[in-house]
Design a protein around this motif. Structure first.
Motif, PDB file in Angstrom:
ATOM      1  N   SER A 186      -1.223  -2.300  -1.947  1.00 33.28           N
ATOM      2  CA  SER A 186      -0.586  -1.306  -2.818  1.00 33.28           C
ATOM      3  C   SER A 186       0.083  -0.188  -2.034  1.00 33.28           C
ATOM      4  N   ALA A 230       9.901   4.592  -0.483  1.00 31.57           N
ATOM      5  CA  ALA A 230       8.695   3.843  -0.840  1.00 31.57           C
ATOM      6  C   ALA A 230       8.011   4.451  -2.056  1.00 31.57           C
ATOM      7  N   GLN A 241       5.186   2.832  -4.503  1.00 33.40           N
ATOM      8  CA  GLN A 241       4.227   2.486  -3.456  1.00 33.40           C
ATOM      9  C   GLN A 241       3.453   3.720  -3.013  1.00 33.40           C
ATOM     10  N   LYS A 293       7.668  -8.329   2.104  1.00 32.41           N
ATOM     11  CA  LYS A 293       6.485  -8.387   1.240  1.00 32.41           C
ATOM     12  C   LYS A 293       6.413  -9.686   0.454  1.00 32.41           C
TER      13      LYS A 293
END
Length: 297
Positions: free
Chosen positions: A160, A187, A192, A293
């Motif tokens: 996370s 981010a 995030q 990711k």
């Protein structure tokens, strides 16, 4: 190739240098040999994991002075060396040949510095292949335990958060702090969480950045704990530094920022690594992070 050999590997260097030896060490271990690593603590401790070194030793111990100084007493060094069948030295030790010859020990001495455009890991692996060992299919991945307590300490959940290390061992390698601040804002705008990584010399820059874009700070963690934490991140971003090599070796999707060094020689190796060279915007690099990711192993 004889099996069951007792092999001493010598590689003294910084964190990244040590981690880049791990694929070649894995090749030496694979046939069932016992491998011990002589190098720089605490970095060599990372090699004490299944498939790598069975034991590690600090080259700063007094008995190893006899590798460098012909006046140094060598009785303890010779007693240590005689337990081995083979010495693989990725170092220049002035008296290694003298000591090995006295014991009639087989040894190979190779410069740790790769030729131009050759990756350091591939360079070391070539010396291992020349001995008849096979390269592993993939770089070994570092796994040291349950990340749960560490995640709880920083209020994070697995996959996370983006881990950011904005420093390195040399200012010449570092992208500017404002660039990391803009990347961190990208981010957080995408939902995030952040984790700022702070080494012993990074307090100033990390303190400023964590105030500008808030997030917990993992400060001067033991390397095994840091590897465990990074392995749980959604992605890691950092300069050409030992921490970037650690993140990649732990299996974290890793964006390695290069400025003054050659990634063809020194890029981190891992399951999901992308090198970014000078000039890329924070927004573009955040886009690379999204691709990393989603990348399969």
């Amino acid at each position: 190739m004889d099996k069951g050999q007792h092999i001493l590997v010598i590689r003294a260097g910084a964190l990244g240098d040590t981690i880049l030896t791990f694929p070649a060490i894995a090749a030496l271990v694979a046939p069932g040999n016992r491998v011990e690593l002589l190098g720089t603590l605490p970095y060599t401790e990372l090699a004490k994991t299944p498939g790598l070194a069975h034991d590690v030793h600090s080259i700063d111990r007094a008995r190893f002075r006899a590798f460098f100084d012909e006046r140094a007493e060598d009785t303890e060094l010779l007693a240590f060396l005689e337990a081995f069948d083979l010495i693989v030295a990725w170092a220049r030790l002035p008296l290694l040949g003298v000591k090995a010859d006295r014991l009639q020990l087989r040894y190979v001495e190779t410069s740790p510095n790769p030729p131009e455009s050759v990756h350091a890991s591939d360079h070391l692996m070539a010396s291992v292949r020349a001995l008849g060992f096979r390269a592993p299919v993939a770089p070994p991945e570092l796994r040291f335990g349950d990340p749960g307590p560490l995640l709880d300490r920083y209020g994070l959940r697995p996959a996370s958060f983006v881990a950011i290390h904005p420093s390195s061992g040399s200012p010449k390698k570092n992208w500017p702090p404002h660039w990391f601040a803009e990347f961190a804002r990208c981010a957080t705008a995408a939902g995030q969480d952040l984790l700022w990584i702070q080494g012993e010399a990074d307090h100033g820059v990390v303190s400023r950045l964590s105030r500008a874009v808030p997030g917990p700070v993992a400060a001067e963690l033991p390397l095994r704990d840091l590897a465990t934490l990074l392995a749980s991140s959604a992605a890691f971003i950092g300069n050409d530094s030992g921490v970037s090599h650690l993140a990649a070796a732990a299996g974290a999707p890793t964006l390695a920022l290069f400025l003054s060094t050659d990634p063809r020689q020194w890029a981190p190796r891992g399951r999901s690594v992308r090198v970014v060279e000078a000039g890329a915007s924070p927004e573009a690099v955040w886009g690379f992070t999204l691709v990393l990711k989603k990348s399969p192993y």
